[in-house]
Design a protein around this motif. Structure first.
Motif, PDB file in Angstrom:
ATOM      1  N   ASP B  79       0.407 -16.309  -5.465  1.00 33.46           N
ATOM      2  CA  ASP B  79      -0.496 -16.236  -6.614  1.00 33.46           C
ATOM      3  C   ASP B  79       0.232 -16.528  -7.909  1.00 33.46           C
ATOM      4  O   ASP B  79      -0.303 -17.162  -8.811  1.00 33.46           O
ATOM      5  CB  ASP B  79      -1.149 -14.850  -6.669  1.00 33.46           C
ATOM      6  CG  ASP B  79      -2.036 -14.607  -5.470  1.00 33.46           C
ATOM      7  OD1 ASP B  79      -1.860 -13.575  -4.801  1.00 33.46           O
ATOM      8  OD2 ASP B  79      -2.898 -15.457  -5.193  1.00 33.46           O
ATOM      9  N   GLU B 170     -11.220   2.248   5.013  1.00 29.36           N
ATOM     10  CA  GLU B 170     -10.470   2.771   3.881  1.00 29.36           C
ATOM     11  C   GLU B 170     -10.522   4.290   3.834  1.00 29.36           C
ATOM     12  O   GLU B 170      -9.519   4.945   3.563  1.00 29.36           O
ATOM     13  CB  GLU B 170     -11.040   2.198   2.583  1.00 29.36           C
ATOM     14  CG  GLU B 170     -10.301   2.710   1.362  1.00 29.36           C
ATOM     15  CD  GLU B 170     -10.481   1.792   0.179  1.00 29.36           C
ATOM     16  OE1 GLU B 170     -11.335   0.896   0.270  1.00 29.36           O
ATOM     17  OE2 GLU B 170      -9.767   1.975  -0.819  1.00 29.36           O
ATOM     18  N   THR B 176      -3.775   8.731   2.114  1.00 26.48           N
ATOM     19  CA  THR B 176      -3.126   8.588   0.807  1.00 26.48           C
ATOM     20  C   THR B 176      -1.629   8.411   0.952  1.00 26.48           C
ATOM     21  O   THR B 176      -0.998   7.692   0.184  1.00 26.48           O
ATOM     22  CB  THR B 176      -3.404   9.814  -0.063  1.00 26.48           C
ATOM     23  OG1 THR B 176      -4.622  10.397   0.371  1.00 26.48           O
ATOM     24  CG2 THR B 176      -3.517   9.440  -1.507  1.00 26.48           C
ATOM     25  N   LYS B 179      -0.883   4.904   1.618  1.00 24.63           N
ATOM     26  CA  LYS B 179      -1.033   4.097   0.411  1.00 24.63           C
ATOM     27  C   LYS B 179       0.201   4.219  -0.459  1.00 24.63           C
ATOM     28  O   LYS B 179       0.708   3.249  -0.998  1.00 24.63           O
ATOM     29  CB  LYS B 179      -2.237   4.601  -0.396  1.00 24.63           C
ATOM     30  CG  LYS B 179      -3.507   3.877  -0.155  1.00 24.63           C
ATOM     31  CD  LYS B 179      -4.488   4.235  -1.253  1.00 24.63           C
ATOM     32  CE  LYS B 179      -5.830   3.628  -0.949  1.00 24.63           C
ATOM     33  NZ  LYS B 179      -6.826   3.938  -1.929  1.00 24.63           N
ATOM     34  N   ARG B 180       0.666   5.486  -0.610  1.00 21.41           N
ATOM     35  CA  ARG B 180       1.803   5.703  -1.504  1.00 21.41           C
ATOM     36  C   ARG B 180       3.038   5.014  -0.977  1.00 21.41           C
ATOM     37  O   ARG B 180       3.890   4.590  -1.737  1.00 21.41           O
ATOM     38  CB  ARG B 180       2.065   7.207  -1.660  1.00 21.41           C
ATOM     39  CG  ARG B 180       1.044   7.892  -2.495  1.00 21.41           C
ATOM     40  CD  ARG B 180       1.638   9.039  -3.289  1.00 21.41           C
ATOM     41  NE  ARG B 180       0.576   9.706  -4.014  1.00 21.41           N
ATOM     42  CZ  ARG B 180      -0.094  10.761  -3.571  1.00 21.41           C
ATOM     43  NH1 ARG B 180       0.210  11.279  -2.410  1.00 21.41           N
ATOM     44  NH2 ARG B 180      -1.055  11.288  -4.284  1.00 21.41           N
ATOM     45  N   GLU B 183       2.919   1.502  -2.340  1.00 22.52           N
ATOM     46  CA  GLU B 183       2.197   1.195  -3.576  1.00 22.52           C
ATOM     47  C   GLU B 183       3.043   0.396  -4.557  1.00 22.52           C
ATOM     48  O   GLU B 183       2.519  -0.223  -5.467  1.00 22.52           O
ATOM     49  CB  GLU B 183       1.694   2.463  -4.234  1.00 22.52           C
ATOM     50  CG  GLU B 183       2.792   3.320  -4.818  1.00 22.52           C
ATOM     51  CD  GLU B 183       2.248   4.625  -5.353  1.00 22.52           C
ATOM     52  OE1 GLU B 183       1.033   4.815  -5.303  1.00 22.52           O
ATOM     53  OE2 GLU B 183       3.045   5.435  -5.829  1.00 22.52           O
ATOM     54  N   TYR B 184       4.364   0.399  -4.401  1.00 20.24           N
ATOM     55  CA  TYR B 184       5.155  -0.395  -5.347  1.00 20.24           C
ATOM     56  C   TYR B 184       5.048  -1.877  -5.066  1.00 20.24           C
ATOM     57  O   TYR B 184       5.396  -2.691  -5.879  1.00 20.24           O
ATOM     58  CB  TYR B 184       6.631   0.041  -5.303  1.00 20.24           C
ATOM     59  CG  TYR B 184       6.821   1.305  -6.059  1.00 20.24           C
ATOM     60  CD1 TYR B 184       6.738   2.532  -5.422  1.00 20.24           C
ATOM     61  CD2 TYR B 184       7.013   1.293  -7.429  1.00 20.24           C
ATOM     62  CE1 TYR B 184       6.876   3.711  -6.130  1.00 20.24           C
ATOM     63  CE2 TYR B 184       7.157   2.462  -8.138  1.00 20.24           C
ATOM     64  CZ  TYR B 184       7.081   3.673  -7.479  1.00 20.24           C
ATOM     65  OH  TYR B 184       7.198   4.826  -8.181  1.00 20.24           O
ATOM     66  N   VAL B 185       4.595  -2.185  -3.874  1.00 17.18           N
ATOM     67  CA  VAL B 185       4.544  -3.607  -3.514  1.00 17.18           C
ATOM     68  C   VAL B 185       3.110  -4.117  -3.484  1.00 17.18           C
ATOM     69  O   VAL B 185       2.805  -5.194  -3.968  1.00 17.18           O
ATOM     70  CB  VAL B 185       5.193  -3.829  -2.136  1.00 17.18           C
ATOM     71  CG1 VAL B 185       5.241  -5.296  -1.822  1.00 17.18           C
ATOM     72  CG2 VAL B 185       6.567  -3.226  -2.119  1.00 17.18           C
ATOM     73  N   VAL B 186       2.234  -3.305  -2.898  1.00 23.05           N
ATOM     74  CA  VAL B 186       0.885  -3.809  -2.722  1.00 23.05           C
ATOM     75  C   VAL B 186      -0.069  -2.642  -2.621  1.00 23.05           C
ATOM     76  O   VAL B 186       0.324  -1.551  -2.214  1.00 23.05           O
ATOM     77  CB  VAL B 186       0.803  -4.678  -1.450  1.00 23.05           C
ATOM     78  CG1 VAL B 186       0.919  -3.813  -0.211  1.00 23.05           C
ATOM     79  CG2 VAL B 186      -0.465  -5.485  -1.413  1.00 23.05           C
ATOM     80  N   GLN B 187      -1.294  -2.829  -3.029  1.00 19.75           N
ATOM     81  CA  GLN B 187      -2.296  -1.784  -2.926  1.00 19.75           C
ATOM     82  C   GLN B 187      -3.084  -1.962  -1.645  1.00 19.75           C
ATOM     83  O   GLN B 187      -3.584  -3.056  -1.374  1.00 19.75           O
ATOM     84  CB  GLN B 187      -3.245  -1.836  -4.123  1.00 19.75           C
ATOM     85  CG  GLN B 187      -2.650  -1.207  -5.340  1.00 19.75           C
ATOM     86  CD  GLN B 187      -3.446  -1.535  -6.587  1.00 19.75           C
ATOM     87  OE1 GLN B 187      -2.965  -1.351  -7.670  1.00 19.75           O
ATOM     88  NE2 GLN B 187      -4.661  -2.039  -6.424  1.00 19.75           N
ATOM     89  N   THR B 189      -6.311  -1.515   0.614  1.00 20.66           N
ATOM     90  CA  THR B 189      -7.743  -1.225   0.539  1.00 20.66           C
ATOM     91  C   THR B 189      -8.344  -1.448   1.916  1.00 20.66           C
ATOM     92  O   THR B 189      -7.641  -1.777   2.863  1.00 20.66           O
ATOM     93  CB  THR B 189      -8.451  -2.165  -0.455  1.00 20.66           C
ATOM     94  OG1 THR B 189      -8.299  -3.493   0.023  1.00 20.66           O
ATOM     95  CG2 THR B 189      -7.883  -2.039  -1.834  1.00 20.66           C
ATOM     96  N   MET B 270     -13.954 -12.720   2.135  1.00 18.45           N
ATOM     97  CA  MET B 270     -14.632 -11.489   1.743  1.00 18.45           C
ATOM     98  C   MET B 270     -13.920 -10.248   2.278  1.00 18.45           C
ATOM     99  O   MET B 270     -13.890  -9.222   1.625  1.00 18.45           O
ATOM    100  CB  MET B 270     -16.081 -11.491   2.266  1.00 18.45           C
ATOM    101  CG  MET B 270     -17.014 -12.382   1.488  1.00 18.45           C
ATOM    102  SD  MET B 270     -18.552 -12.656   2.368  1.00 18.45           S
ATOM    103  CE  MET B 270     -19.582 -11.404   1.672  1.00 18.45           C
ATOM    104  N   ARG B 275      -5.262 -11.379  -1.237  1.00 19.34           N
ATOM    105  CA  ARG B 275      -3.959 -11.369  -1.897  1.00 19.34           C
ATOM    106  C   ARG B 275      -3.031 -12.190  -1.033  1.00 19.34           C
ATOM    107  O   ARG B 275      -2.958 -11.999   0.164  1.00 19.34           O
ATOM    108  CB  ARG B 275      -3.424  -9.949  -1.970  1.00 19.34           C
ATOM    109  CG  ARG B 275      -3.811  -9.238  -3.226  1.00 19.34           C
ATOM    110  CD  ARG B 275      -2.801  -8.205  -3.500  1.00 19.34           C
ATOM    111  NE  ARG B 275      -1.507  -8.844  -3.695  1.00 19.34           N
ATOM    112  CZ  ARG B 275      -0.629  -8.421  -4.576  1.00 19.34           C
ATOM    113  NH1 ARG B 275      -0.922  -7.396  -5.316  1.00 19.34           N
ATOM    114  NH2 ARG B 275       0.530  -9.006  -4.692  1.00 19.34           N
TER     115      ARG B 275
END
Lengths: 270, 347, 353
Positions: B79, B170, B176, B179-180, B183-187, B189, B270, B275
């Protein structure tokens, strides 16, 4: 057999000849910022009602797409929601200011953040602060889901310049959405999300104040709210012909219809 | 590559040599005109198809020329690279071309490959069920079911995925803590690799089932009867005789399904996360919850920026990669069926 | 690869009955006596088979529940609201019209071209290299992603020579997005299905039918027109319906080549031509626009539109099944089943009536 053949041939001939006959009625093609899109569609219909010219066709694809489309001649007018970038924008483009617009940060209605000051905004959007528990004023817990715009967005340019300053960039791990509407969608469904949109897209979400000033149209008009940027209409060279008529109609100081439309959710300057 | 099936032995086909001689001698002007018109039509369609390949490659060439083989390599965020192109200088001498498509190619391989593997396993068992074990009423009911599944538009799958499946994933499968951890690299979902593979499998299974069922039905009955006469049970007969015979069809089914999976753009854009991220298998289970964006979905996502010339050329380069992959798949499918043709199996 | 297409086309027709085959009897081969591995495999087969039915039922029921909940008759007859936010009033009449119009344009090109191509490939096939090339070409198209076709369309229809198919901006460049251009590319999608179906049927017409026609002095062209084509009509119909189904379900070409606007925006003043040269949307692009991946922000309308789309596809599927069952019992079926007696065959051939 012969009659059907003659009929078919004459039908084809009619269809072939019809296009040149209708060539005169060309509509203006406008493309660009997703922030300007709601405003421009309303202005285009009002233009058609007032002057009986064909309704200009408005598309959206971000500010940079608008610049490129105008430069390559694919559209007549480009909508750009950031200021011209010398050295990066093609030469020969003429920017005409249309209006001013507020940029709000938004959070999910379950996370009714009232206000953020500049340091917190910078910390959140650069990724230094990652948990809602570390954000003053927020009762939410859990990781922060950052929502960003894609590279060609003028709103993203405006947000970075106004809120983050020239040296900081939004964190790379943020999710990138193509338009204001998609950011609004995302923040509506994700209770941990925070993003930024043009003022016209704040329905259904919580608009966060900046530096103690709530993000409302009134505050933007009075100049108290700092997150305000320009809307431009871009043409290749000085506006001519149908584009010139349209731009003059929209920016005329005597045009009460246009001013009323602009003042509904944006800031009129003419 | 396929001639009229005179080899099947059934009384079908074009008129014999004698009749051909009659026509070669005595074909009237109307006759020749018809043939000429139809031949032009066929040539015209061929010209359009060839033109498509030529156009795509010629538009894609600058992107490949400036990047060389590094186009297929990794390094850098896709991107960000596209962003540089969009924001870069607008005069042709200074276009920014740098692009390393590996995350997209890896995403395509992951989604299509895993979906086809999973789909093939499911399809084979389903096909065996339909042909061998299903009672007559169930058999009659399943035919329309398969056809319906095959006809559902991809946007409906995408809608169900993004409104029903992704939120469920999700809320229930992504904790959580998980996710954590990234989280520094990618979120993370709900729109991620697992949902993409799941829905893609459901999309390609009907195609494969239809082909394998059709092939299993044309296995000569004498072969299965012979196996039964030797005392082999039904499952083993199917496994060792029918499925082996149907191998060319299974290969054809896999090729068709892979081509479909490669070309799926709307549904994947969709639900797969949008990403250009390269999932790392070493992440363990989190690997399946990371967002991806295959090639076709990238084209759809960036189609609005196609007026920027370097972006246009990069998108056509991606389309060229898709075109070459589909052509290679077709070739591979044809080659895989060649050795078995001599047994006269209608493959 | 043609066999794959043939297999798909053949799956639309009922399977030929096994030639005097006797499948191993069930009574003598009880599953309980099988080795464990085989029993596990048996269980897996059943599980997968039932699972497939359950998944289909789940999808259909889910869409039906959501669709019935959100679909109001007013939605079908109102135009979409012009604003970006679709959550308020307004229906999806324009997308429905767009779907019908686009399908009409696409199939109007694909049907004649496809039938012509199938006739040429099965009856003439000269020169041989061209026949092979065309066959490979059609197979390539059937496997090509629709995104690829759409991108080709973007380049092709931006040429000034083809400007009459869409609108031109005042600056002189061709917009390239309209119903005509999108329809042209959609026809490429439907083409392989029509060709495969028709060709399969043409190849199955027995040689004696053609020979009888030639023996009576008819030329090849007349034979094709008066004898062969009427007898393969059900296959053409089923191929065309399959093609329509594929066109109705495609989204990528709509998004890229039709402009994907919410309302049908005509170009210029001519009554029919302005719509054909203008942009618009279809049900598929409308569903995408109202989903979280688009800006319409109206999930209920997305469900309703998706439900309508699903009903259309179901209807088309039922049509295909009716055509293929008609084929087995119609003229061709009787000829194929080898009914005895020349008199009977002559009576059936249409041009002797």
């Amino acid at each position: 057999m012969r009659t059907t053949r003659t009929l078919t041939l004459s039908l084809i001939a009619v269809l072939m000849l019809a296009p040149p006959a209708t060539a005169g009625a060309k509509a203006l093609l406008i493309d660009g910022s997703t922030s300007i899109f709601p405003l421009m569609t309303q202005l285009a219909s009002a233009y058609h009602k007032a002057t009986k010219q064909p309704t200009p066709k408005v598309g959206q694809g971000t500010s940079d797409a608008g610049v490129n489309d105008v430069n390559s001649g694919r559209v007549d007018i480009g909508d750009v929601s950031r200021d011209p970038i010398i050295g990066s924008d093609p030469k020969g483009l003429v920017f005409t200011k249309l209006a001013r617009d507020g940029v709000c940060m938004i959070t999910n209605p379950k996370n009714p953040l009232g206000n953020l000051n500049q340091e917190t905004v910078q910390a959140i959007f650069t990724g230094n602060v990652r948990e809602w528990s570390e954000v003053p004023g927020s009762k939410m817990t859990g990781p922060i889901d950052l929502v960003d715009r894609i590279a060609s967005s003028g709103t993203q340019d405006a947000f970075q310049n106004i809120f983050l300053g020239p040296n900081l960039k939004i964190s790379k791990s943020a999710e990138e959405e193509e338009s204001n509407g998609l950011v609004q969608n995302k923040v509506k469904v994700d209770e941990h999300a925070i993003g930024f949109v043009s003022f016209a897209f704040t329905s259904g979400v919580n608009a966060v104040g900046y530096q103690g000033i709530p993000c409302t149209l009134q505050n933007a008009k009075s100049g108290q709210y700092q997150g305000v940027r320009n809307f431009w209409m871009v043409t290749k060279g000085v506006p001519r012909g149908a584009a010139k008529k349209y731009i003059e109609w929209v920016t005329s100081s005597k045009n009460a219809t246009a001013r009323k439309i602009i003042n509904s959710e944006w800031i009129a300057i003419h | 590559m396929h001639q009229a099936p005179a080899s099947t032995g059934s009384p079908v086909g074009r008129p014999g040599a004698a009749l051909r001689r009659i026509f070669a001698r005595g074909a009237g002007p109307a006759e020749r005109r018809t043939e000429w018109m139809l031949r032009t039509l066929a040539a015209g369609v061929l010209v359009v198809i060839a033109g498509m390949a030529i156009t795509v490659f010629s538009k894609a060439w600058p992107s490949f020329a400036h990047n060389g083989l590094a186009w297929f390599g990794g390094g850098g965020d896709v991107d960000t690279q596209l962003r540089e192109m969009i924001n870069g200088p607008k005069d042709p001498a200074h276009y920014v071309y740098q692009f390393k498509a590996w995350p997209l190619i890896w995403a395509t391989i992951l989604t299509s490959g895993l979906a086809v593997v999973l789909g093939m396993v499911v399809s084979i068992f389903a096909a065996v069920f339909i042909v061998e074990f299903a009672p007559a009423q169930v058999r009659r009911a399943i035919d329309p079911v398969i056809r319906l599944l095959a006809g559902v538009p991809s946007v409906v799958y995408g809608l169900v995925g993004i409104l029903a499946i992704a939120p469920w994933v999700e809320h229930n499968l992504i904790s959580t803590g998980r996710k954590r951890s990234v989280e520094y690299v990618v979120q993370l979902t709900g729109a991620n690799l697992s949902v993409a593979i799941l829905i893609l499998t459901v999309m390609i299974v009907p195609i494969m089932v239809a082909i394998v069922v059709s092939a299993l039905e044309t296995v000569p009955a004498s072969w299965t009867e012979g196996s039964a006469a030797l005392g082999v049970n039904r499952w083993r007969t199917t496994w060792r005789v029918s499925l082996r015979t149907a191998r060319p069809a299974i290969v054809a089914a896999a090729v068709l399904a892979t081509a479909r999976a490669l070309g799926e753009s709307i549904m994947l854009s969709m639900v797969s996360g949008s990403r250009g991220f390269s999932p790392n298998p070493l992440d363990g289970v989190t690997f399946f919850f990371e967002p991806v964006r295959p090639l076709a979905a990238t084209i759809i996502d960036y189609i609005d920026s196609i007026t920027v010339v370097p972006v246009e050329q990069t998108l056509y380069a991606m389309a060229a990669v898709l075109l070459v992959s589909c052509a290679l798949l077709s070739l591979a499918g044809w080659a895989a069926k060649q050795p078995v043709k001599r047994y006269g199996i209608r493959a | 690869m043609a066999s794959a297409q043939q297999a798909l086309a053949a799956s639309a027709t009922p399977a030929r009955p096994p030639t005097a085959a006797v499948r191993p009897g069930r009574g003598r081969d009880s599953v309980k006596a099988w080795p464990v591995v085989d029993r596990i495999a048996f269980g897996l087969c059943w599980a997968v088979g039932i699972g497939l039915c359950l998944v289909t039922a789940a999808i259909v029921l889910f869409m039906a529940v959501k669709g019935v909940a959100y679909l109001k008759p007013s939605l079908l007859i109102e135009h979409p609201s012009p604003s970006q936010d679709q959550a308020g009033s307004g229906g999806f009449l324009d997308p429905i019209e767009g779907t019908l119009l686009l399908t009409a344009v696409g199939i109007a090109i694909a049907a004649p071209v496809g039938v012509g191509l199938a006739i040429w490939m099965s009856e003439y096939q000269r020169p041989a290299w061209l026949a092979r090339a065309v066959e490979s070409g059609v197979e390539m198209i059937s496997g090509a992603p629709s995104v690829l076709l759409a991108m080709f369309g973007l380049v092709l229809f931006a040429r000034p020579a083809l400007a009459f198919l869409s609108q031109t901006s005042a600056g002189g460049s061709v917009y390239g997005k309209s119903f005509l251009t999108a329809g042209a590319m959609m026809s490429l999608i439907a083409l392989p299905l029509v060709v495969a179906s028709t060709r399969e049927a043409l190849l199955q017409v027995p040689a004696h039918v053609r020979e009888a026609s030639y023996a009576l002095g008819k030329t090849k062209a007349t034979t094709i027109r008066k004898v062969l084509l009427p007898s393969v009509r059900p296959s053409i119909a089923s191929g065309v319906t399959l093609g329509i189904g594929r066109i109705v379900g495609d989204t990528a070409i709509v998004v890229i080549l039709l402009g994907a606007t919410i309302r049908t925006e005509g170009a210029g003043g001519a009554p029919v031509l302005s719509v054909l040269r203008g942009t618009g949307g279809t049900l598929t692009s409308y569903v995408r626009y109202n989903s979280p991946a688009g800006e319409g922000n109206a999930h209920e309308k997305a469900y309703a539109a998706a439900f309508v789309l699903l009903l259309m596809v179901l209807g088309l599927n039922l049509l295909v099944m009716r055509f293929s069952s008609g084929e087995a019992t119609g003229k061709l079926g009787r000829m194929r089943m080898g009914k005895p007696g020349r008199m009977r065959v002559v009576g059936i051939l249409p041009w002797t009536r």
